[in-house]
Design a protein around this motif. Structure first.
Motif, short mmCIF file in Angstrom:
data_model
loop_
_atom_site.label_atom_id
_atom_site.label_comp_id
_atom_site.label_asym_id
_atom_site.label_seq_id
_atom_site.Cartn_x
_atom_site.Cartn_y
_atom_site.Cartn_z
N GLY A 96 -31.69 -0.45 -23.77
CA GLY A 96 -31.81 -1.03 -22.19
C GLY A 96 -31.98 -3.26 -22.70
O GLY A 96 -32.26 -3.45 -21.63
N ASP A 97 -32.09 -3.51 -23.83
CA ASP A 97 -32.34 -5.10 -24.31
C ASP A 97 -30.89 -5.35 -24.62
O ASP A 97 -31.29 -6.48 -25.92
N LEU A 98 -30.07 -5.03 -24.31
CA LEU A 98 -29.04 -4.92 -24.84
C LEU A 98 -28.17 -6.59 -25.10
O LEU A 98 -28.12 -7.43 -25.53
N LEU A 99 -29.07 -7.42 -23.90
CA LEU A 99 -28.35 -9.22 -23.57
C LEU A 99 -30.21 -9.71 -24.17
O LEU A 99 -30.19 -10.97 -23.68
N ALA A 100 -30.98 -8.84 -24.55
CA ALA A 100 -32.11 -9.99 -25.05
C ALA A 100 -31.81 -10.83 -25.80
O ALA A 100 -32.74 -12.41 -25.49
N ASN A 101 -30.75 -10.87 -26.41
CA ASN A 101 -31.05 -12.28 -27.32
C ASN A 101 -29.72 -13.02 -26.99
O ASN A 101 -28.68 -13.75 -27.58
N HIS A 102 -29.59 -12.91 -25.44
CA HIS A 102 -28.18 -13.68 -24.91
C HIS A 102 -28.52 -14.72 -24.31
O HIS A 102 -29.36 -14.66 -23.44
N GLU A 103 -27.01 -15.95 -24.48
CA GLU A 103 -27.76 -16.57 -23.20
C GLU A 103 -26.47 -15.71 -21.84
O GLU A 103 -25.52 -15.31 -22.36
N ILE A 104 -26.91 -16.37 -21.24
CA ILE A 104 -26.39 -15.64 -19.66
C ILE A 104 -26.18 -16.59 -18.81
O ILE A 104 -27.32 -17.70 -18.34
N ALA A 105 -25.29 -16.45 -18.16
CA ALA A 105 -25.01 -17.75 -16.94
C ALA A 105 -24.99 -16.74 -15.57
O ALA A 105 -23.52 -15.76 -15.94
N ALA A 106 -25.19 -16.73 -14.76
CA ALA A 106 -24.88 -15.63 -14.03
C ALA A 106 -24.79 -16.25 -12.04
O ALA A 106 -26.05 -17.17 -11.64
N LYS A 107 -24.06 -15.91 -11.19
CA LYS A 107 -24.03 -16.02 -10.02
C LYS A 107 -24.00 -15.24 -9.47
O LYS A 107 -22.65 -14.43 -9.37
N LEU A 108 -24.31 -14.61 -8.48
CA LEU A 108 -24.61 -13.53 -7.43
C LEU A 108 -24.63 -14.10 -5.91
O LEU A 108 -25.28 -14.67 -5.37
N ASP A 109 -23.52 -13.23 -5.29
CA ASP A 109 -23.04 -13.35 -3.96
C ASP A 109 -23.85 -12.01 -3.00
O ASP A 109 -22.80 -10.77 -3.29
N LEU A 110 -25.03 -11.16 -2.68
CA LEU A 110 -25.71 -9.38 -2.66
C LEU A 110 -26.29 -9.80 -1.08
O LEU A 110 -26.39 -10.44 -0.41
N ALA A 111 -24.85 -8.33 -0.54
CA ALA A 111 -25.74 -8.61 1.71
C ALA A 111 -26.98 -7.67 0.54
O ALA A 111 -27.40 -8.30 2.13
N ARG A 112 -26.99 -7.25 0.14
CA ARG A 112 -28.36 -6.63 -0.52
C ARG A 112 -29.33 -6.18 -1.60
O ARG A 112 -27.94 -6.53 -2.33
N PHE A 113 -30.22 -6.17 -1.91
CA PHE A 113 -30.35 -6.43 -3.27
C PHE A 113 -31.80 -5.37 -3.28
O PHE A 113 -32.24 -5.54 -2.04
N THR A 114 -31.74 -4.35 -3.79
CA THR A 114 -33.11 -3.41 -4.13
C THR A 114 -33.25 -3.43 -5.50
O THR A 114 -32.66 -3.33 -6.24
N ALA A 115 -34.55 -3.58 -5.58
CA ALA A 115 -35.31 -3.86 -7.20
C ALA A 115 -36.83 -3.29 -6.80
O ALA A 115 -37.94 -3.41 -5.83
N ASP A 116 -36.83 -1.68 -7.74
CA ASP A 116 -38.55 -1.54 -6.85
C ASP A 116 -38.54 -0.75 -6.19
O ASP A 116 -39.90 -1.02 -5.50
N GLY A 117 -37.89 -0.02 -5.16
CA GLY A 117 -38.50 -0.25 -3.89
C GLY A 117 -38.39 -0.70 -3.50
O GLY A 117 -38.74 -0.92 -1.45
N VAL A 118 -37.85 -2.38 -3.20
CA VAL A 118 -37.78 -3.63 -2.47
C VAL A 118 -37.35 -3.90 -2.40
O VAL A 118 -36.34 -4.44 -2.61
N ASP A 119 -36.34 -3.90 -0.12
CA ASP A 119 -35.41 -4.49 -0.33
C ASP A 119 -35.06 -6.28 0.05
O ASP A 119 -35.87 -6.61 0.57
N ALA A 120 -33.93 -6.22 -0.46
CA ALA A 120 -34.20 -8.31 -0.10
C ALA A 120 -32.21 -8.34 0.38
O ALA A 120 -31.40 -7.57 0.46
#
Length: 484
Positions: A96-120
């Motif tokens: 689960g910590d596969l990317l723990a030591n990585h530099e990350i750049a992310a661009k996201l365009d989502l109609a819906r995002f859910t996390a721990d039962g919360v919807d955005a």
């Protein structure tokens, strides 16, 4: 390249020789892409990614060169991304910590995002992480529990700015109450959300100069016509202690201003009736805590005609919130409207009720005590002490009061409402009202310089035990001087 599996647990076992628990809930997983693979660079163009119900399109690029921090860049767009399913995707290819030591750049365009039962909904984000610093270049959420939210900054460094807008914040306050540690303030916000309609707040946070641990947060905006100004300073490492059992070091200065005092009282946690009081009002709160309980507290409400203030030391923690001791001051040219909007219609209503009182207040579990009361109500001197008990659902009031004068007609109207027509002076034909005290139980040791029983002449140096219960008012052990 196409990789697809209707049994992601089998795929994970084949890839890693083990199955992460996050993978076991997946019904399907796979991707297709035009790929370019080497020992140091893996690039996925025209990527289509399916993990459970999540479905994304875009590109990914992973780079790992000797002597350099590995990096991952992503540009993804889709109808749905479930955070748990995203974690499971990483678990397919490693821990689960596969990317723990990585530099990350992310661009996201989502109609819906859910996390721990919360919807955005309608999530647009540009995020980076480098050298342990998370940078939110842009985060826009079109709908999170009925609110639109924007945010940018560096959260781990305490540097953020953004906005929160909600025409009806009921769902947002409910989400806060459900997700944050239990606290009476969160319950109050949900209960009184209708007083915070058309919420529009700007939020800024930054480090306090010459203090590398402290963060200063400013919240300004409007809600239901109220102008809101708040400045909070706290230790960034225990910011949520306010909502738990610990005592954080903090300082808070907050003000709310509104031309409608009813709205202000509702935003303060009361449930006032929509009646006019005396014009524009200002509610101000100052809190200061050095990490010990309770906190130095000052709360004031003021208009052109009325001022109410409490100063003292009171707890900020959820378990014993607002418990403590202090002084109270009340001065009003006419307190009647405030009593009426809170469901208390005083006897002989309509003749104005100028009031000035001072005293000490103590708050404990299910008990509020007022002692050392001094002042006057409608030119009638008042002194004594009162204690309100609220533990078993039936409010109980005990105490001792000394008044300049007590009149039997006033006591009668406290029980039955108006008993004389204010215009004609005759007994009214209308039905009698309900007792002012409702279902409360009251026991008072009452004394007065004069007691007017109505038609029998004045009693001086009067005293009696007043008891109210179940709609019955009783004066017992009455003493005084009458006709010599």
């Amino acid at each position: 390249l196409l990789v697809a599996s209707a049994q992601p647990t089998g795929l994970a076992n084949w890839l890693n020789g083990a199955v992460d628990p996050a993978v076991r809930g997946l019904s399907k997983a796979g991707f297709s892409a035009a790929v370019s693979l080497s020992e140091t660079l893996q690039r996925f163009e025209r990527l289509e990614l399916v993990v459970g119900e999540s479905h994304l399109k875009g590109r990914l690029e992973h780079q790992s060169m000797k002597g350099h921090t590995p990096s991952l860049s992503a540009d993804l767009k889709g109808e749905l991304l479930d955070l748990d399913e995203g974690r499971a995707l990483l678990a397919l290819f490693g821990s689960g910590d596969l990317l723990a030591n990585h530099e990350i750049a992310a661009k996201l365009d989502l109609a819906r995002f859910t996390a721990d039962g919360v919807d955005a909904e309608n999530v647009d984000a540009v995020l980076t992480r480098a050298d342990g610093v998370v940078d939110i270049n842009r985060l826009s959420i079109g709908n999170l529990a009925g609110a639109s939210i924007t945010l940018h900054g560096q959260p781990l460094a305490g540097v953020l700015s953004g906005s929160v807008r909600a025409s009806d914040p009921q769902s947002l306050f409910r989400l806060l109450r459900e997700r944050l540690p239990a606290h009476p303030l969160l319950s109050m916000l949900e209960r009184n959300a209708n007083y915070y309609t058309n919420l529009d707040l700007a939020v800024e946070a930054g480090p306090v100069p010459r203090d590398d641990k402290a963060v200063q947060v400013r919240v300004n905006g409007t809600a239901n016509g109220s102008r809101i100004g708040t400045e909070l300073q706290f230790d960034m490492f225990d910011g949520l202690a306010l909502l738990g059992d610990a005592a954080p070091k903090l300082r808070l200065d907050a003000t709310l201003e509104n031309t409608d005092t009813t709205i202000l009282l509702g935003q303060a946690g009361l449930s006032p009736l929509p009646l006019e009081a005396d014009g524009a009002g200002l509610l101000a709160v100052t809190l200061k805590s050095d990490g010990r309980k309770p906190a130095d507290t000052s709360v004031s409400f003021s208009t052109d005609q009325t001022r109410f203030q409490i100063d003292g030391a009171f707890s900020l923690n959820g378990a014993d919130f607002a418990q403590g001791e202090g002084t109270v001051q009340l001065e009003s040219e006419n307190i009647e409207p405030y009593l009426t909007m809170n469901g208390l219609v005083p006897p002989q209503f309509g003749f104005s009720l100028p009031t000035k009182l001072t005293g000490k207040v103590s708050v404990a579990a299910n008990r509020i005590g007022l002692s050392g009361l001094e002042g006057h109500v409608a030119d009638n001197p008042v002194s004594g002490q009162l204690t309100l008990f609220t533990g078993d659902g039936v409010p109980k009031i005990d105490g001792a009061l000394k008044l300049g004068q007590v009149e039997m007609p006033w006591l009668a109207e406290a029980m039955f409402g108006p008993i004389v027509d204010p215009v004609s002076g005759d007994l009214p034909d209308a039905a009698l009202g309900k007792p002012l005290a409702g279902n409360s139980e009251i026991t008072l040791q009452l004394s007065a310089d004069t007691f007017d029983p109505g038609r029998l002449g004045i009693v001086t140096e009067a005293s009696a035990r007043l008891a109210y219960r179940s709609g019955t008012l009783e004066l017992s052990d009455a003493k005084g001087k009458w006709l010599g």
